[in-house]
Design an enzyme around this catalytic site. Structure first.
Site, PDB file in Angstrom:
ATOM      1  CG  ASP A 358      41.502  72.776  12.123  1.00 19.91           C
ATOM      2  OD1 ASP A 358      40.889  72.581  10.827  1.00 19.91           O
ATOM      3  OD2 ASP A 358      40.928  72.582  13.144  1.00 19.91           O
ATOM      4  CD  GLU A 394      40.641  75.407   8.074  1.00 20.46           C
ATOM      5  OE1 GLU A 394      39.676  74.558   7.508  1.00 20.46           O
ATOM      6  OE2 GLU A 394      40.829  75.002   9.295  1.00 20.46           O
TER       7      GLU A 394
END
Length: 700
Positions: A358, A394
């Site tokens: 993330d 990401e």
């Protein structure tokens, strides 16, 4: 419990955390700024402190000590002594019991009491004040975990899918099985439920290879959600980087972290036995301690200056490139070690097969900004245990120059939001497309403008049309604006301007024409996703037409909004997705992990055609009046094409002149045309392409 010794013996400074060994427990805690660290031992309930010990050893910025005669099951916390000087970045407060960042097991139930803060709430000096209340009763605590038997490791039966064969399935552990028929009530919404035969049957019928799980690390809910009585359902607020979240375990296991850990491992073993890989979405970019107004729970109290990125000219404030209040400082060697140790634990002990990071640019941020050759990435790629697992980024964060799609190193795969926007723009607005043929073609062929450099391959582009964050696919074609009021923020949260279209009516419609159009556009987007070059990622529920009622930020909805609605599952759409993935497996050119050539015959080649059957010229790519086109794919050394993909985003059917030999229809996303072994479409013949459809043809 055995009688507690009067003092700790000298210990070892590695490994960090609590390690049962040699008839006792070795404790090791990193802190550059602390003057001393105390180990606090509690009873099994975590409510009564039994004894405090000062960790006697101190070298290489690690405090350590050995507690003889005790082992697994011991409950403990830490207290760090040192300067409280926020202006210099120091926030030591020994009145606060701290969670060991290496805790394998976590006990207790967190609440947002004022004593959780290192400063006095409401004081005129704010976070520069000092709070002397003890938070031990309310603090989360670590429990020494028993060793794991190597013979039971889920790694022993782990499958290994080649990167070119990956089909990712992004899924929430709870949301998938909470309402899944065939799963016993006590297992619905749990780790065990995700590996139940009813769940496995669905994954296998679809043909996905790899489950990408939303966060499963131990997390706590943000204070504003606690005030609203809502949970952080997605789990992007990790506090325990080594502990599976108990909220996703069976109810009978939730108060026993050992049982939670074993349930997680059993899930991984079950998925592996079915040939499915497990990738974890991991959040190492921030922690729940937030900005300077947040609580003191673990890292802040142990060594604030080392663990977090602080504003250069005001060390009392935090850099916030995570948009969550703080940013973990992975440029520090010991912080990088914490992350790497966590990753190794989840692979070696818990058995997982990879990670989706993330806000991944945070991990590569140095004093000079993002660096794809940052020390963390070098260590990650050279680690012998982590070298064989999937690494997915990401590739954006909230900081300056935070958008880094295509810039991650080596074998990283990057989420490619440009694919999502191109596919939506092309299919949603066919009367006046916001995306033309050139942009769609570029994304369909794995975004060479982003990834064709160095040693990166087409599979580095992780393609998707929807994910957990944003509209699910059914809502992309059913709503023209977000509907997030249930989140309690007056519809201010979530992404504004996300590409979507309701095709004439906002929300569910009884109009047969509108419903048919929505279904046709969804199927065209699914076909584009699953037949494109690159690594496809399917959002769980898109294959059954699942809706979230237009909520494009359902992070705090632990209810029917986010639980997959199996009672309304579209069996035809599920079968269509399975058909697409079967075609992808059957045809190597649809998952060709090398860049296509435009000329020559020594490599796989690609040619583009207009509806008139003419090869595309430069001016055709910029012709805004024409949107349909086709791609022909040639195997290396072949004179005739093997596959042709035809795109028609127009509402009406279109005459398309064929070239390249004789063709058989393999798929029509609109289902107007049906594949037949008896029907051949020859070169020079004009074929009628249904509106809003993608066709796949194979050379006869």
């Amino acid at each position: 419990m055995s009688a507690l010794p009067t003092k700790l013996l000298p210990g070892r400074h590695e490994p960090l955390g609590a390690t049962p060994r040699d008839g006792g427990i070795n404790f090791a805690v990193f802190s550059e700024g602390a003057t001393r660290i105390e180990l606090c031992i509690f009873d099994a309930s975590g409510q009564r402190e039994l004894r405090r010990y000062e960790l006697p050893g101190h070298d290489d910025a690690v405090f350590h000590g050995f507690l003889p005669g005790l082992g697994a099951g011991l409950v403990y916390g830490l207290r760090a002594h040192g300067p409280y000087a926020p202006e210099h970045g120091h926030r030591f407060n020994a009145h606060k019991l701290l969670l060991d960042p290496y805790a394998r097991e976590i006990v207790g139930h967190f609440n947002w009491g004022p004593e959780q803060h290192g400063y006095e709430l409401g004081h005129p000096d704010g976070p520069r004040s000092f709070d002397t209340r003890d938070n031990a009763l309310q603090a989360l605590k670590a429990r020494v975990a028993p060793g794991l038997e190597p013979a039971s490791s889920p790694r022993l039966n782990a499958p290994r899918h080649a990167t070119s064969d990956l089909v990712l399935y992004e899924v929430h552990v709870k949301g998938f099985s909470k309402q899944l028929p065939g799963v016993p009530a006590e297992l619905q919404g749990t780790y065990a439920g995700l590996a139940h035969p009813a769940a496995l049957a669905h994954f296998k019928a679809l043909g996905v290879t790899t489950l990408s799980l939303l966060p499963v690390h131990f997390h706590i809910d943000e204070p504003h959600l606690a005030d609203l009585g809502k949970p952080n359902y997605w789990g992007y607020n990790s506090l325990g980087f080594f502990s599976p979240d108990p909220g996703l375990a069976q109810a009978r296991h939730r108060d026993d972290p050992t049982a939670v850990r074993e349930e997680f491992r059993a899930m991984v073993r079950g998925l592996h036995a079915a040939g499915l890989e497990v990738v974890l979405d991991v959040v190492y970019n921030h922690t729940p301690e937030g900005n300077e107004f947040g609580p003191t729970l673990s890292l802040r109290g142990l060594d604030n200056r080392s663990y977090y990125r602080l504003v250069a000219d005001d060390k009392s404030r935090y850099e916030n490139v995570s948009a969550c209040g703080n940013t973990v400082n992975c440029a520090h060697p010991r912080v990088a070690q914490l992350v790497l140790d966590s990753l190794r634990y989840w692979v070696g002990e818990m058995g997982v097969d990879g990670f989706r990071f993330d806000l991944a640019p945070v991990l590569g941020r140095t004093h000079h900004g993002f660096d794809p050759q940052a020390a963390f990435f070098t260590a990650l790629r050279q680690d012998p245990l982590l070298a064989g697992v999937h690494l997915i980024s990401e590739p954006w964060d909230a900081g300056h120059e935070g958008y880094q799609v295509g810039r991650f190193p080596g074998r990283f795969l990057d989420w490619n939001d440009k694919f999502r926007d191109a596919v939506r723009g092309y299919w949603l607005r066919s009367d006046k497309p916001s995306v033309g043929r050139g942009e769609l073609a570029r994304r369909f062929m794995a975004s060479s403008d982003l990834f064709h450099h160095g040693s990166r391959r087409p599979s580095a582009s992780v393609n998707f049309v929807s994910v957990h964050d944003g509209y699910v696919l059914a809502d992309v074609v059913s709503f023209s604006t977000k509907h997030n009021y249930a989140n309690g923020e007056n519809n201010r949260d979530g992404r504004d301007g996300e590409l979507c279209a309701n095709f004439g009516f906002e929300g569910p419609s009884d109009d047969a024409t509108i419903r048919a159009t929505r279904l046709r556009v969804r199927r065209a987007m699914l076909a584009t996703l699953l037949l494109a070059q690159g690594t496809p990622m399917l959002c769980a529920g898109d294959e059954i037409g699942n809706s979230q009622g237009g909520n494009n930020n359902a992070y705090c909805q632990d209810n029917a909004t986010t639980w997959l609605s199996w009672a309304e599952a579209e069996a035809d759409t599920q079968a269509f997705v399975a058909q697409l993935l079967a075609l992808r497996r059957q045809e190597p050119l649809l998952r060709h992990d090398a860049w296509f050539a435009s000329t020559g015959d020594s490599a796989a080649r690609l040619r583009w055609f207009t509806p008139a059957g003419q090869e595309m010229q430069q001016q055709d790519w910029f012709d805004a009046s024409s949107h349909a086109f086709a791609a022909q794919m040639f195997e290396a050394g072949a004179s005739q094409p093997r596959l042709m993909v035809v795109f028609n985003p127009e509402p009406q059917e279109l005459a398309f002149k064929l070239s390249g030999g004789a063709w058989r229809l393999a798929l029509d996303s609109s289902a107007v045309l049906q594949p037949s072994d008896h029907q051949i479409f020859n070169a020079g013949q004009t074929m009628t392409i249904p509106g809003r459809s993608l066709l796949l043809l194979r050379h006869d």
